[in-house]
Design an enzyme around this catalytic site. Structure first.
Site, PDB file in Angstrom:
ATOM      1  CE  LYS A 137      -3.979   1.769   2.664  1.00  0.00           C
ATOM      2  NZ  LYS A 137      -4.814   1.483   3.862  1.00  0.00           N
ATOM      3  CB  SER A 212      -7.715   3.567   2.806  1.00  0.00           C
ATOM      4  OG  SER A 212      -7.065   2.889   3.870  1.00  0.00           O
ATOM      5  CB  SER A 213      -5.947  -1.612   1.464  1.00  0.00           C
ATOM      6  OG  SER A 213      -5.538  -1.247   2.763  1.00  0.00           O
ATOM      7  CB  ILE A 233      -7.811   2.892  10.945  1.00  0.00           C
ATOM      8  CG1 ILE A 233      -7.894   3.492  12.356  1.00  0.00           C
ATOM      9  CG2 ILE A 233      -8.600   3.728   9.948  1.00  0.00           C
ATOM     10  CD1 ILE A 233      -7.277   4.860  12.491  1.00  0.00           C
ATOM     11  N   GLY A 234     -10.539   1.007  10.123  1.00  0.00           N
ATOM     12  CA  GLY A 234     -11.976   0.884  10.277  1.00  0.00           C
ATOM     13  C   GLY A 234     -12.589  -0.058   9.263  1.00  0.00           C
ATOM     14  N   GLY A 235     -11.735  -0.828   8.588  1.00  0.00           N
ATOM     15  CA  GLY A 235     -12.177  -1.744   7.549  1.00  0.00           C
ATOM     16  C   GLY A 235     -11.384  -1.616   6.276  1.00  0.00           C
ATOM     17  CB  SER A 236      -8.475   0.525   5.425  1.00  0.00           C
ATOM     18  OG  SER A 236      -9.124   1.733   5.720  1.00  0.00           O
TER      19      SER A 236
END
Length: 501
Positions: A137, A212-213, A233-236
């Protein structure tokens, strides 16, 4: 005396006025300079990416289809017994990545040092990931390359050294060869930014690959990478895995080293981020964890608990007792996801596992008080500072269509779309776009809202029966940028009119 004082005051006023005008002009020049600097950085970043992609195109031919069809476990076996060379594998994946990127725009650049590593990878032949090309990433540090998190202000600040994770992966024989795209600031589960643009979904260009990934998800799903590394951090990691049809794993925070992992909100401790793998299958995720949880990692980062991967637990066949719920009482899942969930539940029970109903406690409190306030504990100042001068305006939803008479007084909670910009003192305006159609009204019949409560039902009543009434969007800018906000509104208005012709 009075006349003298008056003349002095007039002179002082003139001086101050002139100074103010000069200062105003200076501010304008500084802003223009900053914007030009940002634009120039973006141009140079895109040029660097283009150069790296072009350089990577020059490679020998390989039997790519046969190599790309292998699973990670099959590939590592072939590499260890010598039936495949690291060069053949590397060039096969490089060729596929370049092809995929042309279609999906999922890469931020080829790591050209990987060609040098390929020449010396034989020294790591005992590594669990010997000869395996791996994608990383964009926010994971690799010496000599930016880790921008998708924000322009972080361009041209190349990492001085590899992140701990990259160093460990290299020690295990893996070859990091490409960085993948992310959304601006990474606090999003889309995948686009002003530097590298938007990444498309592998199967439908109208959809997002998640984030975000997201670059990792898109690249792995299309075969351009066999194994990737992201952050969550929240599902990335889990969002792009779900959206793209691959596997993703978020380890316990702190299990892997975060040294050399860039973040837009560094120092935030309330909601902890994790580094983890994405791959085509779960075995590949496990192999990644087994490879990086080694003595070398523990020596490089003594803050990581020295707990190696427990292969016995992973390979155990003991029946499990599994908690199960279909709704977290906050967000209703889509029908396809509930159906899939129920199918898996039945399969687990049929295999001899015990499935137990479970209810998540106080989910709304956890989301609003613990999560959101933790991630943005500084009021979002750090994130906003990273975006300053790079984000001009904001396009937002507007409340509507027109409410029935007397309903607005009953639905003050519905003003959230607009009142936030009053609180922030941001200029904002609404621009008409279209009108409510019969299809809109039909779909509204199925509306249930977030909480399915009295307020959601009241909102449904308020906006119903609006066929032919206007719809709109909202345009927002930063404080004191009223002209910019109006210019943006005009742009929207003109584009809407042109589309109607």
């Amino acid at each position: 005396m009075d006349q003298t004082r008056n003349r002095e005051l007039l002179s002082l006023t003139a001086i101050l006025t002139t100074a103010a005008c000069g200062l105003g002009a200076l501010v304008v020049l500084v802003k223009k300079f900053s914007l030009n600097q940002g634009e120039n950085k973006i141009v140079r970043a895109r040029q660097r990416r283009a150069v790296s992609l072009k350089a990577a195109e020059e490679h020998p031919g390989t039997d790519a289809p046969a190599i790309l069809s292998l699973s990670l476990s099959e590939l590592t076996k072939c590499l260890r017994d010598g039936s495949l060379s690291p060069e053949d594998v590397f060039y096969s994946y490089m060729e596929k990545t370049l092809d995929v990127n042309k279609r999906l725009n999922c890469c931020t650049g080829i790591l050209l040092e990987s060609f040098d590593q390929l020449k010396t990878v034989g020294s790591s032949k005992e590594g669990l990931l010997y000869g395996v090309p791996i994608s990383i990433k964009e926010n994971i540090d690799y010496k000599g390359y930016d880790s921008t998190c998708g924000v322009v202000s972080r361009l041209e600040q190349p990492a001085p050294v590899d992140s701990v994770l990259v160093e460990v992966l290299k020690r295990q024989g893996a070859i990091p060869f490409v960085k993948t795209n992310i959304p601006q600031s990474m606090l999003n589960y889309d995948c686009g930014n002003p530097i590298y643009g938007q990444t498309l979904h592998p199967r439908n260009p109208q959809k997002t690959p998640g984030g975000s990934s997201g670059g990792e998800g898109a690249l792995i799903a299309t075969g351009g990478s066999l194994l990737g590394c992201g952050t969550d951090i929240g599902g990335s990691i889990r969002f792009p895995a779900s959206f793209c049809g691959i596997c993703g794993f978020k380890p316990t925070a702190g299990r892997l080293s975060s040294k050399g992992i860039s973040s837009i909100s560094r120092g935030q401790k309330s909601v902890l981020a994790s580094v983890g793998p994405l791959a085509r299958d779960v075995d590949s995720l496990a192999l990644f964890m087994q490879a990086v949880l080694c003595d070398h990692l523990f020596s490089l980062d003594p803050t990581v608990p020295p707990i190696p991967f427990n292969l016995e637990i992973y390979q155990s066949s003991r029946p499990l007792r599994i908690g199960y719920f279909e709704d977290d009482s906050y967000q209703q899942p889509s029908p396809s996801m509930i159906r899939s969930l129920r199918e898996v539940k039945a399969l687990l029970e049929r295999a001899g596992h015990t499935v137990v109903p479970f209810t998540l406690p106080r989910i709304r409190y956890a989301l609003m008080e613990l999560t959101l306030k933790g991630v943005l504990a500084d009021g979002g100042v750090t994130m906003l500072n990273s975006l300053r001068c790079e984000l001009d305006v904001l396009l937002c939803p507007m409340l509507g269509p027109a409410f029935k008479a007397l309903y607005p007084g009953k639905l003050t909670c519905a003003t959230s779309y607009t009142i936030i910009y009053n609180a922030l003192n941001f200029p904002a305006g609404a621009v008409p776009v279209d009108t409510v159609t019969a299809e809109d009204e039909e779909e509204l019949k199925h509306y249930e809202g977030k909480f399915k409560d009295f307020w959601d039902r009241l909102f449904k009543e308020a906006v119903s029966g609006a066929e032919g009434l206007p719809t709109a969007v909202q345009c927002v800018a930063l404080p004191w940028q009223d002209e910019l906000c109006l210019r943006f509104m005009r742009e929207v208005e003109q584009l809407v009119k042109q589309n109607r012709k």
